[in-house]
Scaffold this active site. Structure first.
Site, short mmCIF file in Angstrom:
data_model
loop_
_atom_site.label_atom_id
_atom_site.label_comp_id
_atom_site.label_asym_id
_atom_site.label_seq_id
_atom_site.Cartn_x
_atom_site.Cartn_y
_atom_site.Cartn_z
N ARG A 1 0.86 -1.19 0.00
CA ARG A 1 0.00 0.00 0.00
C ARG A 1 0.89 1.24 0.00
NH1 ARG A 1 -2.24 3.55 3.60
NH2 ARG A 1 -4.33 4.30 3.14
N SER B 1 -12.92 -2.78 1.03
CA SER B 1 -13.15 -2.16 2.34
C SER B 1 -14.61 -1.77 2.48
CB SER B 1 -12.31 -0.88 2.49
OG SER B 1 -10.95 -1.18 2.47
N LYS C 1 -3.97 6.40 8.74
CA LYS C 1 -4.64 6.81 7.51
C LYS C 1 -5.32 8.15 7.78
CE LYS C 1 -7.88 4.98 4.11
NZ LYS C 1 -9.28 4.65 3.99
N1 3NM Z 1 -7.60 1.33 6.04
P1 3NM Z 1 -3.03 0.98 11.53
S1 3NM Z 1 -7.75 2.01 8.46
C1 3NM Z 1 -5.19 1.38 5.54
O1 3NM Z 1 -10.66 1.71 7.75
C2 3NM Z 1 -6.31 1.53 6.45
O2 3NM Z 1 -10.33 1.00 5.75
C3 3NM Z 1 -8.47 1.55 7.01
O3 3NM Z 1 -3.33 1.38 10.02
C4 3NM Z 1 -9.93 1.41 6.83
O4 3NM Z 1 -2.99 -0.50 11.58
C5 3NM Z 1 -6.22 1.91 7.79
O5 3NM Z 1 -1.69 1.59 11.80
C6 3NM Z 1 -4.97 2.21 8.55
O6 3NM Z 1 -4.11 1.59 12.35
C7 3NM Z 1 -4.52 1.05 9.37
#
Ligand code: 3NM
Length: 208
Positions: free
Chosen positions: A43, A114, A143
């Protein structure tokens, strides 16, 4: 790939791009793979991320590591990289290329989508996707445009409606709360910072 097999392969799903890493991304992925991640999503997105030839070059190195260790390799969003990197599949969000188009383009590839709320779930062609990513489960700073956290209730709701779809939680998941996500009915946890920001990547992956 059969649903049950895919569900198993999504158990420890590491998501990452160079912008997430303090170490070299190749080294980061090597450590994570050796410690036992089962899937990886490239990503390369957001502030500081690579584009064009540099993105492709990094992707090739990361793909190779996954191939050597039989770890699933999924591309985030970038349709044009699927073929050159011989990815196992692609993960898209609600605002990315449509699942209908993707499925026509690549009938054999794994497609992940998603889904953050009921509206999105009802609008999505779930029958065309191989797995669903649900989140953000907990609050995340990784994010910048993440939506409000939905909690493990959202995992339970999707699992209730789709008893056998491979399902992973994402967003704010770490070694402390991953168990809750699994108990709610997820097949796996997708994490960025729990691994990229870990003091000890090997330990973090094992503890997950
Ligand atoms: N997608 P971390 S949250 C890439 O809600 C991503 O669809 C998300 O990072 C969604 O594990 C997210 O550091 C970030 O919280 C995840």
């Amino acid at each position: 790939m059969h649903k049950a097999m895919l569900a198993k392969k999504l158990r420890k799903y590491f998501v990452m791009g160079s912008q997430n890493c303090s170490l070299d991304p190749v080294e980061t992925l090597k450590l994570a793979v050796e410690a036992g991640i089962t899937a990886f999503q490239f990503r390369e997105k957001g502030v500081g991320s690579l584009t064009g030839e540099k993105k492709l070059e990094l992707g090739k190195k990361l793909r190779e590591i996954c191939l050597e260790h039989n770890v699933l390799f999924i591309i985030n969003d970038d349709v044009d990289l699927v073929k050159p990197l011989e990815a196992d599949g692609i993960h898209v969000g609600q605002e990315d290329v449509s699942v209908n188009d993707l499925r026509k383009l690549m009938p054999e590839k794994i497609i992940g989508l998603s889904v953050s709320n009921r509206f999105e779930l009802e609008q999505s062609p779930i029958h065309l996707v191989d797995y669903v990513g649900a989140g953000p489960i907990f609050s995340t700073t990784t994010k910048s445009d993440a939506k409000a956290p939905v909690g493990i209730e959202w995992i339970k709701a999707i699992r209730n409606e789709y008893p056998s779809i491979p399902l992973v939680g994402i967003g704010g998941i770490n070694t402390t709360n991953a168990g809750q996500v699994m108990s709610a009915g997820a097949d796996g946890v997708a994490v960025i910072s729990a691994i990229t920001k870990a003091e000890n990547i090997e330990k973090a992956v094992k503890n997950l």
